[in-house]
Each structure stands twice: as C-alpha cells, then as structure tokens.
Design an enzyme around this catalytic site. Structure first.
Site, PDB file in Angstrom:
ATOM      1  CE1 TYR A 189      65.709  43.038  45.303  1.00  0.00           C
ATOM      2  CE2 TYR A 189      66.165  42.307  43.061  1.00  0.00           C
ATOM      3  CZ  TYR A 189      66.151  43.313  44.017  1.00  0.00           C
ATOM      4  OH  TYR A 189      66.563  44.584  43.699  1.00  0.00           O
ATOM      5  CB  SER A 245      74.083  45.471  52.787  1.00  0.00           C
ATOM      6  OG  SER A 245      73.221  46.407  52.186  1.00  0.00           O
ATOM      7  CG  ASP A 302      55.318  51.939  66.577  1.00  0.00           C
ATOM      8  OD1 ASP A 302      54.379  52.200  65.795  1.00  0.00           O
ATOM      9  OD2 ASP A 302      55.219  51.164  67.545  1.00  0.00           O
ATOM     10  CB  ALA A 328      65.978  50.844  52.965  1.00  0.00           C
TER      11      ALA A 328
HETATM   12  P1  NAD Z   1      72.766  48.380  48.861  1.00  0.00           P
HETATM   13  O1  NAD Z   1      72.672  47.054  49.521  1.00  0.00           O
HETATM   14  O2  NAD Z   1      74.104  48.996  48.656  1.00  0.00           O
HETATM   15  O3  NAD Z   1      71.843  49.418  49.634  1.00  0.00           O
HETATM   16  C1  NAD Z   1      70.677  49.054  50.359  1.00  0.00           C
HETATM   17  C2  NAD Z   1      70.707  49.790  51.684  1.00  0.00           C
HETATM   18  O4  NAD Z   1      69.513  49.478  52.399  1.00  0.00           O
HETATM   19  C3  NAD Z   1      71.901  49.376  52.568  1.00  0.00           C
HETATM   20  O5  NAD Z   1      72.561  50.525  53.045  1.00  0.00           O
HETATM   21  C4  NAD Z   1      71.251  48.587  53.692  1.00  0.00           C
HETATM   22  O6  NAD Z   1      71.970  48.678  54.906  1.00  0.00           O
HETATM   23  C5  NAD Z   1      69.874  49.219  53.749  1.00  0.00           C
HETATM   24  N1  NAD Z   1      68.866  48.337  54.340  1.00  0.00           N
HETATM   25  C6  NAD Z   1      68.650  47.020  54.054  1.00  0.00           C
HETATM   26  N2  NAD Z   1      67.647  46.549  54.822  1.00  0.00           N
HETATM   27  C7  NAD Z   1      67.206  47.592  55.581  1.00  0.00           C
HETATM   28  C8  NAD Z   1      66.193  47.734  56.565  1.00  0.00           C
HETATM   29  N3  NAD Z   1      65.420  46.700  56.935  1.00  0.00           N
HETATM   30  N4  NAD Z   1      66.017  48.939  57.144  1.00  0.00           N
HETATM   31  C9  NAD Z   1      66.801  50.004  56.798  1.00  0.00           C
HETATM   32  N5  NAD Z   1      67.790  49.915  55.882  1.00  0.00           N
HETATM   33  C10 NAD Z   1      67.976  48.726  55.275  1.00  0.00           C
HETATM   34  O7  NAD Z   1      71.999  48.242  47.456  1.00  0.00           O
HETATM   35  P2  NAD Z   1      71.937  49.240  46.211  1.00  0.00           P
HETATM   36  O8  NAD Z   1      72.568  48.557  45.059  1.00  0.00           O
HETATM   37  O9  NAD Z   1      72.376  50.611  46.588  1.00  0.00           O
HETATM   38  O10 NAD Z   1      70.360  49.222  45.933  1.00  0.00           O
HETATM   39  C11 NAD Z   1      69.512  50.286  46.331  1.00  0.00           C
HETATM   40  C12 NAD Z   1      68.097  49.989  45.829  1.00  0.00           C
HETATM   41  O11 NAD Z   1      68.093  49.886  44.400  1.00  0.00           O
HETATM   42  C13 NAD Z   1      67.490  48.703  46.361  1.00  0.00           C
HETATM   43  O12 NAD Z   1      66.122  48.939  46.612  1.00  0.00           O
HETATM   44  C14 NAD Z   1      67.655  47.726  45.212  1.00  0.00           C
HETATM   45  O13 NAD Z   1      66.664  46.714  45.252  1.00  0.00           O
HETATM   46  C15 NAD Z   1      67.478  48.657  44.031  1.00  0.00           C
HETATM   47  N6  NAD Z   1      68.120  48.176  42.781  1.00  0.00           N
HETATM   48  C16 NAD Z   1      69.479  48.108  42.676  1.00  0.00           C
HETATM   49  C17 NAD Z   1      70.064  47.676  41.494  1.00  0.00           C
HETATM   50  C18 NAD Z   1      71.568  47.602  41.313  1.00  0.00           C
HETATM   51  O14 NAD Z   1      72.010  47.256  40.205  1.00  0.00           O
HETATM   52  N7  NAD Z   1      72.379  47.921  42.308  1.00  0.00           N
HETATM   53  C19 NAD Z   1      69.245  47.294  40.413  1.00  0.00           C
HETATM   54  C20 NAD Z   1      67.867  47.362  40.557  1.00  0.00           C
HETATM   55  C21 NAD Z   1      67.311  47.820  41.754  1.00  0.00           C
END
Ligand code: NAD
Length: 312
Positions: A143, A37, A58, A76
């Site tokens: 989630y 994403s 790994d 992530a």
């Molecule tokens: P986002 O989707 O913009 O960022 C997540 C990133 O993780 C993306 O760049 C995606 O490519 C990467 N990713 C996903 N699966 C992956 C994998 N298997 N291996 C490597 N990279 C992977 O989301 P965000 O809003 O920036 O959220 C970041 C973190 O904060 C997440 O852990 C989310 O659960 C947490 N969070 C966000 C919010 C919010 O309001 N945005 C609220 C609570 C928690």
C-alpha cells in the site's frame, strides 16, 4: 472560488467531507466512486455520483470531458494494508494505474489535482520524529509502495505538463463518518466497542504513537494545497499514543471497559508524527482542531450515527 470540481472517492470517509465543503461554497461537484468501500448515502444529494472505477481509463476521461472541472480532488484508493499484502497487483492497479488515468484525463485541460497520499505508511520505522517531507520513504507494505508510485506519477506529470498538482501526505485521519469496520480507524473502532460494550484490543500494549488529524482539517488542507505544486505533510505534529487516545474516549464516554492488551501486529509502526512546517509556510495551513477536543466531538458524532444508522 471553484465552480466545478471532481472528487474521486467522494463516497468515502474523507472524500464525502470534501464534497460537503465544496458544495457549501457553491461548487457543482461530481463524484467518481465505484462504491467498493464507499456508500452512496454519504454523498451529498446536491452532488452527481458517477459509479465508475478509476481503473477504467475511458470512463474516467468521459467524465472529465463532460464535467470540465477546474479542480480534481483524488481520494479514491485501495486503502487497506491487508488487501495490498494479499493482492499487490490489485492494489497497484487501483492506486497507480487509477492515478495515471486521472492524470491523463486532466492533462489536456490542465486541471490541477490534489492527491491524498499517506505519511504513516510511507516513512517507515527509522524516520526521525517529527518526519519531514524530505525523508526518503521506506514503506513497509505494498500500500505504501503504490501510494509512493502514485506520487511519482503526480510529480512527473506536473513537471512534464506544467500543471500544479499537489500531494498531501495525511496523518491518521479521524472524524464523523469513519467506518468502525476497517482495519485502521482506531477512533471509530474504539467508539463502536464502547457503544456495544465489547472489550477492544489495544495493539502494541497502547504504546504506539500516531499523528491524529481531524477530517475537517484534512479538508481545509486539501483545499489550500490545490494549485500548489509540491508534497506536503498534512498532520498536527502532535504525537498521541493509543493509550492516551483510549483514555480521552473513556473519559468522554464514562465507560468502565478496559482494553485487552496485545502485541504490535507485523508491519505496524511504533511511532509516527510528521513535521508540519512546510504546509504552514507554503500553504498557510495549520490544523485547527486540538486532538482532545476533536476526539470528544468525534466520539459523540459517531455514537449518534451508530444509534440512528445514518451514513451521513
Ligand atoms: P475510504 O475507503 O473511506 O474512501 C475511499 C473511497 O474510494 C471509497 O468510497 C471507495 O469506494 C472508493 N474507491 C476505491 N477504489 C475505487 C476505484 N477503483 N474506483 C473508484 N472509487 C474507488 O478511505 P478514506 O479513509 O476516506 O481515504 C481517502 C484517501 O485518503 C485514500 O486515498 C487513502 O489512501 C488516503 N489516506 C487516508 C488516511 C486515513 O487515515 N483515513 C490516511 C492517509 C491517507
């Protein structure tokens, strides 16, 4: 002062701001991101991007071994509630197994991790407002369950191996670079609708409340939490309804659009607001950006981004 850091999810909305902050302080930063994403253009050019999945144990271990980081910011995640409901096994693989892979890779070197969990998806509908960290989670979707399981592994590895891993339960994060195409991110979604002149939907008839926190404050909190073992709400402690949020954006933009009212979607919370005293007492963290000011600044930045087509 951190000289070498890894940011997982560093091509994402919040992670890319963490990367920028570390680079501004002179750190060498490596991003682990599979770009599922995230966007490569969001990653600061000074950082090294390793396009791998955190589910590949790994590959993760090889990056940690070669970078020898002093800190890991683990952002992530599979962060979509809808995807988690449709494919809970995939959600578990990324959010639980992926987190375990990071913990194992960092264990032998004793590298502290700052992990992003969630407040809204964990505490459920019956939690007291504002909700303290001591409230036993009652997630409404897979989630929330996978984030809670990730927390359990973080806590267990911290205790078993004496490494001060930190868990940050984030409120509803908003700010520049947030995508308007996700299911959440109401600030970016409303801003895009205003920009394109399309009527937005206002779920729960505008009544549901959230604890909105600016991404700059989240970055500051994650950095403050690094090296502190524990679980911390990262929020403002201010409850804002969707209607109030819309009114601020409408005022800033001057739009005459009026949102279409719709009922709350299944599994959505009615109220969410977190108790911020523990982060203030133990981390010295208090959100600096007031919601009104942060929403207006974010609206202007998002509109500039939509107009230029730039991801940064
Ligand atoms: P986002 O989707 O913009 O960022 C997540 C990133 O993780 C993306 O760049 C995606 O490519 C990467 N990713 C996903 N699966 C992956 C994998 N298997 N291996 C490597 N990279 C992977 O989301 P965000 O809003 O920036 O959220 C970041 C973190 O904060 C997440 O852990 C989310 O659960 C947490 N969070 C966000 C919010 C919010 O309001 N945005 C609220 C609570 C928690």
């Amino acid at each position: 002062m951190i000289s070498r850091a890894i940011v997982t999810g560093g091509a994402g909305f919040i992670g890319s701001h963490v990367v920028d902050s570390l680079i501004a302080d002179g750190a060498a930063v490596t991003v682990i991101d599979d770009l599922s994403s995230g966007l490569a253009e969001r990653v600061a050019p000074e950082a090294t991007l390793e396009q791998i999945s955190i589910t590949d144990a790994d590959a993760v271990a090889a990056v940690v071994d070669s970078v020898r980081p002093e800190a890991i910011f683990h952002l992530a995640a599979q962060a979509s509630v809808v995807v988690s409901t449709n494919d809970p096994a995939f959600d578990c693989m990324v959010n639980v197994q992926g987190t375990l892979n990071l913990l194992e890779a960092s264990r032998t070197r004793g590298v502290p991790i700052a992990f992003t969990s969630t407040g809204g998806a964990l505490y459920g509908n019956d939690a007291p407002i504002p909700t303290p960290e001591t409230r036993i989670p009652a997630p409404l979707a897979p989630y929330g369950a996978s984030k809670w399981a990730g927390e359990a592994y973080i806590n267990t590895w911290a205790a078993a191996h004496g490494i001060p891993h930190a868990i940050c339960r984030l409120g509803n994060v908003y700010g520049p670079r947030q995508s308007p195409h996700g299911e959440a991110g109401v600030v970016a979604i409303f801003s895009e609708r205003i920009h394109t002149g399309q009527t937005p939907k206002m779920f729960g008839n505008g009544a549901p409340t959230r604890d909105y926190i600016h991404v700059a404050d989240v970055v500051a909190a994650l950095r403050a939490a690094l090296g502190h073992r524990g679980t911390f709400n990262v929020a403002t402690g201010v409850e804002t309804s969707v209607r109030e949020l819309w009114d601020i954006l409408a005022d800033e933009s001057g739009t005459e659009l009026e949102p279409e009212l719709a009922p709350l979607r299944p599994g959505e919370l009615e109220r969410s607001c977190m108790d911020t005293r523990l982060a203030a007492d133990e981390l010295g963290f208090t959100a600096a950006v007031a919601v009104d000011e942060g929403l207006r600044e974010t609206y202007r930045a998002l509109i500039a981004g939509f107009a230029s087509g730039s991801a940064r």
